[in-house]
Scaffold this motif. Structure first.
Motif, PDB file in Angstrom:
ATOM      1  N   GLN A   1       0.827  -1.204   0.000  1.00  0.00           N
ATOM      2  CA  GLN A   1       0.000   0.000   0.000  1.00  0.00           C
ATOM      3  C   GLN A   1       0.858   1.250   0.000  1.00  0.00           C
ATOM      4  O   GLN A   1       0.583   2.221  -0.724  1.00  0.00           O
ATOM      5  CB  GLN A   1      -0.916  -0.018   1.228  1.00  0.00           C
ATOM      6  CG  GLN A   1      -1.829   1.200   1.342  1.00  0.00           C
ATOM      7  CD  GLN A   1      -2.866   1.250   0.244  1.00  0.00           C
ATOM      8  OE1 GLN A   1      -3.256   0.201  -0.285  1.00  0.00           O
ATOM      9  NE2 GLN A   1      -3.294   2.449  -0.110  1.00  0.00           N
ATOM     10  N   GLU A   2       1.932   1.229   0.818  1.00  0.00           N
ATOM     11  CA  GLU A   2       2.810   2.395   0.860  1.00  0.00           C
ATOM     12  C   GLU A   2       3.501   2.618  -0.490  1.00  0.00           C
ATOM     13  O   GLU A   2       3.635   3.762  -0.956  1.00  0.00           O
ATOM     14  CB  GLU A   2       3.857   2.208   1.957  1.00  0.00           C
ATOM     15  CG  GLU A   2       3.276   2.270   3.368  1.00  0.00           C
ATOM     16  CD  GLU A   2       4.322   1.983   4.433  1.00  0.00           C
ATOM     17  OE1 GLU A   2       5.492   1.725   4.044  1.00  0.00           O
ATOM     18  OE2 GLU A   2       3.976   2.003   5.627  1.00  0.00           O
ATOM     19  N   ILE A   3       3.954   1.528  -1.122  1.00  0.00           N
ATOM     20  CA  ILE A   3       4.601   1.646  -2.433  1.00  0.00           C
ATOM     21  C   ILE A   3       3.622   2.194  -3.468  1.00  0.00           C
ATOM     22  O   ILE A   3       3.965   3.066  -4.287  1.00  0.00           O
ATOM     23  CB  ILE A   3       5.165   0.282  -2.886  1.00  0.00           C
ATOM     24  CG1 ILE A   3       6.316  -0.144  -1.969  1.00  0.00           C
ATOM     25  CG2 ILE A   3       5.645   0.347  -4.340  1.00  0.00           C
ATOM     26  CD1 ILE A   3       6.831  -1.544  -2.235  1.00  0.00           C
ATOM     27  N   THR A   4       2.397   1.685  -3.398  1.00  0.00           N
ATOM     28  CA  THR A   4       1.378   2.152  -4.338  1.00  0.00           C
ATOM     29  C   THR A   4       1.109   3.633  -4.161  1.00  0.00           C
ATOM     30  O   THR A   4       0.976   4.396  -5.133  1.00  0.00           O
ATOM     31  CB  THR A   4       0.072   1.362  -4.135  1.00  0.00           C
ATOM     32  OG1 THR A   4       0.335  -0.030  -4.312  1.00  0.00           O
ATOM     33  CG2 THR A   4      -0.990   1.802  -5.130  1.00  0.00           C
ATOM     34  N   GLU A   5       1.061   4.082  -2.898  1.00  0.00           N
ATOM     35  CA  GLU A   5       0.820   5.502  -2.636  1.00  0.00           C
ATOM     36  C   GLU A   5       1.984   6.351  -3.114  1.00  0.00           C
ATOM     37  O   GLU A   5       1.792   7.446  -3.656  1.00  0.00           O
ATOM     38  CB  GLU A   5       0.586   5.709  -1.138  1.00  0.00           C
ATOM     39  CG  GLU A   5      -0.727   5.115  -0.639  1.00  0.00           C
ATOM     40  CD  GLU A   5      -0.874   5.225   0.860  1.00  0.00           C
ATOM     41  OE1 GLU A   5       0.099   5.678   1.516  1.00  0.00           O
ATOM     42  OE2 GLU A   5      -1.940   4.845   1.381  1.00  0.00           O
ATOM     43  N   VAL A   6       3.221   5.850  -2.923  1.00  0.00           N
ATOM     44  CA  VAL A   6       4.395   6.605  -3.383  1.00  0.00           C
ATOM     45  C   VAL A   6       4.389   6.727  -4.909  1.00  0.00           C
ATOM     46  O   VAL A   6       4.643   7.803  -5.482  1.00  0.00           O
ATOM     47  CB  VAL A   6       5.687   5.937  -2.896  1.00  0.00           C
ATOM     48  CG1 VAL A   6       6.906   6.579  -3.569  1.00  0.00           C
ATOM     49  CG2 VAL A   6       5.808   6.054  -1.386  1.00  0.00           C
ATOM     50  N   ILE A   7       4.089   5.598  -5.576  1.00  0.00           N
ATOM     51  CA  ILE A   7       4.058   5.615  -7.036  1.00  0.00           C
ATOM     52  C   ILE A   7       2.961   6.541  -7.545  1.00  0.00           C
ATOM     53  O   ILE A   7       3.154   7.329  -8.483  1.00  0.00           O
ATOM     54  CB  ILE A   7       3.861   4.185  -7.587  1.00  0.00           C
ATOM     55  CG1 ILE A   7       5.094   3.327  -7.263  1.00  0.00           C
ATOM     56  CG2 ILE A   7       3.611   4.211  -9.089  1.00  0.00           C
ATOM     57  CD1 ILE A   7       4.932   1.870  -7.619  1.00  0.00           C
TER      58      ILE A   7
ATOM     59  N   LYS B   1       4.545  14.169 -11.540  1.00  0.00           N
ATOM     60  CA  LYS B   1       5.050  14.206 -12.914  1.00  0.00           C
ATOM     61  C   LYS B   1       4.045  14.787 -13.870  1.00  0.00           C
ATOM     62  O   LYS B   1       4.368  15.601 -14.760  1.00  0.00           O
ATOM     63  CB  LYS B   1       5.433  12.786 -13.339  1.00  0.00           C
ATOM     64  CG  LYS B   1       6.076  12.711 -14.704  1.00  0.00           C
ATOM     65  CD  LYS B   1       6.486  11.282 -15.019  1.00  0.00           C
ATOM     66  CE  LYS B   1       7.123  11.213 -16.419  1.00  0.00           C
ATOM     67  NZ  LYS B   1       7.498   9.824 -16.746  1.00  0.00           N
ATOM     68  N   LYS B   2       2.774  14.370 -13.676  1.00  0.00           N
ATOM     69  CA  LYS B   2       1.713  14.881 -14.541  1.00  0.00           C
ATOM     70  C   LYS B   2       1.537  16.384 -14.352  1.00  0.00           C
ATOM     71  O   LYS B   2       1.256  17.141 -15.299  1.00  0.00           O
ATOM     72  CB  LYS B   2       0.420  14.144 -14.235  1.00  0.00           C
ATOM     73  CG  LYS B   2      -0.722  14.510 -15.148  1.00  0.00           C
ATOM     74  CD  LYS B   2      -1.943  13.675 -14.829  1.00  0.00           C
ATOM     75  CE  LYS B   2      -3.097  14.036 -15.750  1.00  0.00           C
ATOM     76  NZ  LYS B   2      -4.322  13.235 -15.456  1.00  0.00           N
TER      77      LYS B   2
END
Length: 298
Positions: A280-286, A293-294
């Motif tokens: 979940q943390e990785i997903t939030e960081v990504i 970036k957008k």
């Protein structure tokens, strides 16, 4: 699903419980070894008393003694029976105490003329809570069987038998068959039965022996039988104590094994929760990085 902190708390609680069960297992193991040694050291003396009674009866079969008097003149429904019940002082011993108390109730249901002599704190509390009248509550701990306590118990029931307050004396204790099997059983102490002694194997080298009773065979019986009954009570106390410790060892071993299984399951669950949290943390960081970036590209 519980969070990682809750799972860690449960694991800590189970680990603390496992420490207690392991400690109780070791304590019971030490007490069991001590009581077994005590029984082995005292058995020869009481086996000698049993053999002496057999020899007296074999050489003088006409000897009459009130310890062997079945009191047939008293009807079965009028006979007053006494039962010595040996329970434990503590629980956490599996079905040890339950089996003893269950058998005591079955014995009491056979008739209304009975008296209870209870040894063991748990048994005293149980019959008191059930409002079952108890003739004598021996306030001795069963954690430390001694000859003095056995002699006090035996003298109490012997006095009641000799004075006619009891026509039969029985004892309920748990015999340790082996390390995996304990069995509660009821044995008649008084009156003694001649056939119980005649069934003992007679050594070939004493068949032609000659013995002399001084001052009389009856006087010898007056001293030998009480010691024999005391020895039987002592053996029952030690056997029950051994059985209780062995039952507690098995119960604590089972509890420790269950704790290990629970810890294994909680460990797997904790890893899953932790992995899900990391994902979940990785997903939030990504997601955050993509959003930034957008934003810069626009």
């Amino acid at each position: 699903m519980a969070n990682a902190r809750e799972i860690l708390g449960r694991m800590k609680s189970v680990q603390d419980t496992r420490k207690i069960t392991n400690a109780m297992y070791l304590i019971s193991s030490t007490k069991l070894k001590k009581s077994k040694k005590l029984l082995e050291e005292t058995e020869p003396y009481f086996y000698t008393l049993q053999d002496l009674i057999r020899r007296i009866l074999r050489h003088m079969p006409e000897v009459e003694h009130f310890y062997f008097n079945p009191r047939k003149e008293i009807k079965e429904q009028d006979r007053m029976k006494g039962l010595i019940v040996i329970t434990g002082d503590k629980g956490l011993a599996g079905a040890y105490n339950h089996n003893v108390l269950k058998m005591a109730h079955e014995w009491m249901n056979q008739g209304s003329n009975h008296r209870l002599y209870v040894v063991g704190e748990l048994g005293r509390h149980y019959f008191s809570a059930k409002h079952v009248p108890v003739e004598e509550q021996f306030h001795y701990t069963v954690q430390n069987p001694t000859m003095h306590r056995a002699r006090m118990i035996a003298s109490t029931v012997l006095d009641d038998y000799e004075e006619g307050r009891l026509d039969e004396v029985w004892i309920l204790y748990t015999q340790m068959i082996n390390s995996m099997k304990m069995e509660a059983q009821i044995v008649q102490l008084l009156p003694l039965k001649r056939e119980d002694f005649s069934n003992i194997v007679i050594p070939a080298d004493i068949i032609q022996e000659e013995i002399q009773m001084v001052p009389s065979p009856s006087a010898v019986m007056d001293n030998v039988v009480p010691n024999y009954v005391t020895g039987f009570v002592f053996g029952a106390l030690v056997e029950s104590f051994c059985s209780e410790q062995n039952a507690r060892m098995m119960a604590m071993q089972s509890a420790s094994d269950n704790a290990n299984e629970i810890l294994s399951e909680l460990s797997i669950e904790y890893n899953r929760v932790r992995q899900a949290a990391i994902t979940q943390e990785i997903t939030e960081v990504i997601s955050g990085a993509k959003a930034q970036k957008k934003k810069h590209t626009t």
